[in-house]
Design a protein around this motif. Structure first.
Motif, PDB file in Angstrom:
ATOM      1  N   THR A   1      -6.132   1.503   3.119  1.00 25.51           N
ATOM      2  CA  THR A   1      -6.995   2.373   3.912  1.00 25.51           C
ATOM      3  C   THR A   1      -6.172   3.456   4.594  1.00 25.51           C
ATOM      4  O   THR A   1      -5.095   3.189   5.108  1.00 25.51           O
ATOM      5  CB  THR A   1      -7.735   1.543   4.990  1.00 25.51           C
ATOM      6  OG1 THR A   1      -8.469   0.508   4.343  1.00 25.51           O
ATOM      7  CG2 THR A   1      -8.684   2.405   5.795  1.00 25.51           C
ATOM      8  N   ARG A   2      -6.691   4.661   4.570  1.00 24.76           N
ATOM      9  CA  ARG A   2      -6.091   5.730   5.376  1.00 24.76           C
ATOM     10  C   ARG A   2      -7.204   6.412   6.145  1.00 24.76           C
ATOM     11  O   ARG A   2      -8.335   6.528   5.676  1.00 24.76           O
ATOM     12  CB  ARG A   2      -5.282   6.692   4.545  1.00 24.76           C
ATOM     13  CG  ARG A   2      -6.062   7.684   3.750  1.00 24.76           C
ATOM     14  CD  ARG A   2      -5.140   8.552   2.932  1.00 24.76           C
ATOM     15  NE  ARG A   2      -5.823   8.764   1.668  1.00 24.76           N
ATOM     16  CZ  ARG A   2      -5.755   9.850   0.965  1.00 24.76           C
ATOM     17  NH1 ARG A   2      -4.978  10.815   1.340  1.00 24.76           N
ATOM     18  NH2 ARG A   2      -6.425   9.969  -0.131  1.00 24.76           N
ATOM     19  N   THR A   3      -6.868   6.830   7.352  1.00 28.43           N
ATOM     20  CA  THR A   3      -7.818   7.526   8.212  1.00 28.43           C
ATOM     21  C   THR A   3      -7.372   8.969   8.317  1.00 28.43           C
ATOM     22  O   THR A   3      -6.198   9.241   8.588  1.00 28.43           O
ATOM     23  CB  THR A   3      -7.860   6.873   9.608  1.00 28.43           C
ATOM     24  OG1 THR A   3      -8.202   5.484   9.443  1.00 28.43           O
ATOM     25  CG2 THR A   3      -8.889   7.546  10.497  1.00 28.43           C
ATOM     26  N   ILE A   4      -8.310   9.878   8.063  1.00 30.03           N
ATOM     27  CA  ILE A   4      -7.993  11.309   8.160  1.00 30.03           C
ATOM     28  C   ILE A   4      -8.988  11.983   9.086  1.00 30.03           C
ATOM     29  O   ILE A   4     -10.121  11.540   9.244  1.00 30.03           O
ATOM     30  CB  ILE A   4      -8.009  11.997   6.781  1.00 30.03           C
ATOM     31  CG1 ILE A   4      -9.384  11.893   6.136  1.00 30.03           C
ATOM     32  CG2 ILE A   4      -6.954  11.430   5.874  1.00 30.03           C
ATOM     33  CD1 ILE A   4      -9.576  12.820   4.956  1.00 30.03           C
ATOM     34  N   ASN A   5      -8.556  13.063   9.686  1.00 26.49           N
ATOM     35  CA  ASN A   5      -9.424  13.894  10.510  1.00 26.49           C
ATOM     36  C   ASN A   5      -9.866  15.053   9.627  1.00 26.49           C
ATOM     37  O   ASN A   5      -9.096  15.987   9.397  1.00 26.49           O
ATOM     38  CB  ASN A   5      -8.673  14.387  11.748  1.00 26.49           C
ATOM     39  CG  ASN A   5      -9.582  15.122  12.707  1.00 26.49           C
ATOM     40  OD1 ASN A   5     -10.523  15.805  12.300  1.00 26.49           O
ATOM     41  ND2 ASN A   5      -9.289  14.998  13.993  1.00 26.49           N
ATOM     42  N   VAL A   6     -11.094  14.993   9.129  1.00 31.89           N
ATOM     43  CA  VAL A   6     -11.577  16.013   8.205  1.00 31.89           C
ATOM     44  C   VAL A   6     -11.840  17.341   8.895  1.00 31.89           C
ATOM     45  O   VAL A   6     -11.917  18.372   8.235  1.00 31.89           O
ATOM     46  CB  VAL A   6     -12.841  15.548   7.436  1.00 31.89           C
ATOM     47  CG1 VAL A   6     -12.486  14.398   6.506  1.00 31.89           C
ATOM     48  CG2 VAL A   6     -13.954  15.164   8.378  1.00 31.89           C
ATOM     49  N   CYS A   7     -11.946  17.325  10.211  1.00 32.99           N
ATOM     50  CA  CYS A   7     -12.162  18.572  10.949  1.00 32.99           C
ATOM     51  C   CYS A   7     -10.858  19.356  11.110  1.00 32.99           C
ATOM     52  O   CYS A   7     -10.880  20.564  11.260  1.00 32.99           O
ATOM     53  CB  CYS A   7     -12.764  18.296  12.326  1.00 32.99           C
ATOM     54  SG  CYS A   7     -14.370  17.483  12.245  1.00 32.99           S
TER      55      CYS A   7
ATOM     56  N   CYS B   1       0.853  -1.188   0.000  1.00 39.65           N
ATOM     57  CA  CYS B   1       0.000   0.000   0.000  1.00 39.65           C
ATOM     58  C   CYS B   1       0.890   1.239   0.000  1.00 39.65           C
ATOM     59  O   CYS B   1       1.999   1.214   0.540  1.00 39.65           O
ATOM     60  CB  CYS B   1      -0.907   0.011   1.225  1.00 39.65           C
ATOM     61  SG  CYS B   1      -2.284  -1.151   1.106  1.00 39.65           S
ATOM     62  N   PRO B   2       0.403   2.335  -0.593  1.00 38.29           N
ATOM     63  CA  PRO B   2       1.189   3.572  -0.589  1.00 38.29           C
ATOM     64  C   PRO B   2       1.457   4.069   0.833  1.00 38.29           C
ATOM     65  O   PRO B   2       0.721   3.752   1.766  1.00 38.29           O
ATOM     66  CB  PRO B   2       0.294   4.570  -1.339  1.00 38.29           C
ATOM     67  CG  PRO B   2      -0.689   3.743  -2.088  1.00 38.29           C
ATOM     68  CD  PRO B   2      -0.852   2.469  -1.311  1.00 38.29           C
ATOM     69  N   ALA B   3       2.499   4.863   0.977  1.00 42.76           N
ATOM     70  CA  ALA B   3       2.844   5.446   2.283  1.00 42.76           C
ATOM     71  C   ALA B   3       1.639   6.190   2.844  1.00 42.76           C
ATOM     72  O   ALA B   3       0.903   6.846   2.104  1.00 42.76           O
ATOM     73  CB  ALA B   3       4.032   6.385   2.140  1.00 42.76           C
TER      74      ALA B   3
END
Length: 178
Positions: free
Chosen positions: A109-115, A85-87
């Motif tokens: 899968t990547r998890t981001i904080n959209v706030c 998977c990409p970095a």
């Protein structure tokens, strides 16, 4: 002996007795030599087409056993269908069957904080084929989103790890497509 195969033998894959010709090698050693051919791949080396075609045909029969090159102390090849998977992403699994049983490791899968991610309001549109979902129960009031994309497949999913003449393992990737 074809130049590409000769180059392989002289570049550290010296596992057949030096007085022997590659044409005299066992089928397992022919397969190993051909699988290790990189430029061109075995597809472009006339010597390699017959033993590799024989291998592909044999793999379709019940009770197939991979031909081994005992002179090289090499066993069966490894097989990895997917690229890394990409970095910044982790390997994810597609849910399958009842109760979302964990299937193949075919997602990144990547998890981001959209706030907290300014300018990333519509991150899901940046990734073709991405699936975005909120992560609940994270204590961030729905600010976390997981973006899942299909994991890239390898063009050459099989590999041999072969010791070179300096005792260092080299990985040779290959495919069995015609």
């Amino acid at each position: 002996m074809q130049p590409a195969v000769a180059a392989l033998v002289s570049s550290g894959l010296v596992f057949i007795a030096t007085s022997a010709k590659s044409e005299d090698a066992s089928w397992g050693c022919q397969v190993l030599l051909c699988a290790a051919s990189q430029n061109p791949s075995w597809h472009g080396v006339a010597y390699c087409v017959p033993p590799m075609t024989k291998l592909i045909s044999a793999m379709k029969r019940p009770g197939f056993s991979w031909p081994i090159c005992h002179e090289a102390n090499a066993g069966k090849p490894g097989h990895e269908v997917y690229e890394e998977c990409p970095a910044g992403t982790t390997i994810g699994y597609s849910p399958q069957g009842d109760n979302d049983w964990q299937g193949e490791p075919d997602q990144c899968t990547r998890t981001i904080n959209v706030c907290q991610s300014s300018g990333n309001r519509d991150v899901s549109m940046q990734d073709a084929g991405a699936i975005t979902r909120e992560v609940y129960g994270d204590g961030n009031d729905g600010c976390l989103q997981q973006i899942t994309t299909p994991r890239p497949r390898r063009a050459d999913p099989y590999f041999f790890d072969i010791l070179n003449d300096e005792g260092v393992k080299q990985r040779f990737w290959f495919n069995l497509n015609h």
